[in-house]
Scaffold this motif. Structure first.
Motif, PDB file in Angstrom:
ATOM      1  N   ALA A 124      42.951  28.577  41.805  1.00  0.00           N
ATOM      2  CA  ALA A 124      44.184  28.981  41.665  1.00  0.00           C
ATOM      3  C   ALA A 124      43.875  30.525  42.045  1.00  0.00           C
ATOM      4  N   ASP A 125      45.466  30.639  42.272  1.00  0.00           N
ATOM      5  CA  ASP A 125      45.401  31.982  43.370  1.00  0.00           C
ATOM      6  C   ASP A 125      46.388  32.585  41.587  1.00  0.00           C
ATOM      7  N   VAL A 126      47.470  32.090  40.943  1.00  0.00           N
ATOM      8  CA  VAL A 126      48.030  32.663  40.004  1.00  0.00           C
ATOM      9  C   VAL A 126      48.016  31.615  38.747  1.00  0.00           C
ATOM     10  N   VAL A 178      49.091  25.925  35.851  1.00  0.00           N
ATOM     11  CA  VAL A 178      49.068  26.026  34.727  1.00  0.00           C
ATOM     12  C   VAL A 178      48.505  25.038  33.187  1.00  0.00           C
ATOM     13  N   THR A 216      54.023  28.036  45.293  1.00  0.00           N
ATOM     14  CA  THR A 216      54.861  29.217  44.951  1.00  0.00           C
ATOM     15  C   THR A 216      55.494  29.476  46.407  1.00  0.00           C
ATOM     16  N   ARG A 228      51.417  30.550  47.607  1.00  0.00           N
ATOM     17  CA  ARG A 228      50.703  30.683  46.792  1.00  0.00           C
ATOM     18  C   ARG A 228      49.941  30.145  45.361  1.00  0.00           C
ATOM     19  N   ARG A 229      48.839  28.991  45.377  1.00  0.00           N
ATOM     20  CA  ARG A 229      48.450  27.956  44.592  1.00  0.00           C
ATOM     21  C   ARG A 229      48.785  28.461  42.554  1.00  0.00           C
ATOM     22  N   VAL A 230      49.454  27.369  41.827  1.00  0.00           N
ATOM     23  CA  VAL A 230      50.411  28.042  40.570  1.00  0.00           C
ATOM     24  C   VAL A 230      49.301  26.775  40.279  1.00  0.00           C
ATOM     25  N   CYS A 258      59.233  25.274  37.239  1.00  0.00           N
ATOM     26  CA  CYS A 258      58.560  25.568  38.450  1.00  0.00           C
ATOM     27  C   CYS A 258      59.521  25.186  39.903  1.00  0.00           C
ATOM     28  N   VAL A 260      48.395  31.048  35.005  1.00  0.00           N
ATOM     29  CA  VAL A 260      48.903  30.970  34.174  1.00  0.00           C
ATOM     30  C   VAL A 260      48.775  30.256  32.503  1.00  0.00           C
ATOM     31  N   TRP A 309      54.342  33.538  37.697  1.00  0.00           N
ATOM     32  CA  TRP A 309      53.867  34.146  38.921  1.00  0.00           C
ATOM     33  C   TRP A 309      54.192  35.176  40.057  1.00  0.00           C
ATOM     34  N   CYS A 365      59.285  26.349  43.656  1.00  0.00           N
ATOM     35  CA  CYS A 365      57.906  26.011  43.838  1.00  0.00           C
ATOM     36  C   CYS A 365      58.562  24.193  44.486  1.00  0.00           C
TER      37      CYS A 365
END
Length: 253
Positions: A203-205, A174, A166, A170-172, A141, A207, A247, A146
């Motif tokens: 989370a926005d994304v 994982v 990101t 955006r908030r990732v 990341c 994973v 992402w 990131c």
């Protein structure tokens, strides 16, 4: 017949004492002293009546003295700078003459092939412990731009192992699954992660990364909930730079 020797008169160059001139000198000196005394007295009286004007005049006089001193110093500095410039010019002239007298250089040797770029060893994710696997995913990341990357996996992590932001903000969130080849990620694990990744971790994304694979029901659930699933092959492609970051929005087929 002998010639009588003449007597040489000594000329006394000292002026005779002049009483009138002496009296005039002392009279002028007394007059100058009287004028100076009156001036000082008048200045003192003016300072008592108008101290601001007296201070201004005093500062002006002091500034004039300082400017005069600085002008003298600047003159000396300018002379020193001129001497240094002349010495530098002479040294440059000697260097140019030496360069002209030196024999011409031979033809340049042909440039060899450029050294190959350093090859980055591939990471063996199967050989990593679960916490080392989380650190490796966090490093990917950071490598891909990131910020605010955190490894938060552990007891009470509520399904989040790595958090990041990101490059586009955006908030990732994982979740890392360091599994063997025969242990695939099932739908129950996806459901537990899906229940916390958006509501708890915002989370926005979302994973899920694994060194193994996903079951068909897990993939179906992830598609419905918008969770990105990275299996062994997708992880390897992301690590080697041949695949997209998780992402990145999927390109329409």
């Amino acid at each position: 017949m002998t010639t009588p020797a003449r007597r040489i008169r000594r000329i006394d160059r000292r002026r005779p004492f002049d009483l009138r001139a002496t009296a005039l000198f002392f009279a002028l000196a007394a007059l100058v002293l009287a004028v100076l005394g009156l001036t000082v007295r008048a200045a003192a009286a003016a300072a008592e009546r108008r101290p601001v004007w007296a201070a201004v005049l005093g500062l002006t006089a002091a500034a004039a003295v300082v400017l005069a001193v600085r002008r003298r110093r600047r003159g000396s500095r300018a002379r020193r700078a001129a001497r240094r410039a002349a010495a530098a010019l002479a040294e440059g002239t000697r260097t140019a003459l030496d360069a002209l007298e030196a024999p011409p250089a031979g033809p340049a040797a042909p440039a060899g092939p450029e050294p190959p770029a350093a090859v980055v060893d591939a990471v063996d994710y199967d050989a990593l412990a679960p916490d080392e696997f989380e650190q490796a995913v966090a490093a990917l990341c950071e490598r891909d731009g990131c910020s605010r990357v955190e490894v938060v996996g552990g007891a009470g992590d509520l399904g989040a192992d790595v958090l990041a932001v990101t490059p586009d903000g955006r908030r990732v969130v994982v979740q890392c699954k360091r599994y063997g080849d025969t242990n695939r990620v099932g739908s129950e694990e996806l459901q537990r992660f899906g229940g916390t990744c958006y509501t708890v971790h915002e989370a926005d994304v979302a994973v899920v990364v694994t060194t193994s694979d996903f079951t068909a029901p897990a993939v179906e659930y992830a598609e419905r909930c918008g969770i990105v699933c990275l299996d062994r092959q997708a992880l390897r492609a992301w690590s080697e730079g041949t695949g997209a970051e998780p992402w990145r929005p999927a390109e329409p087929s």
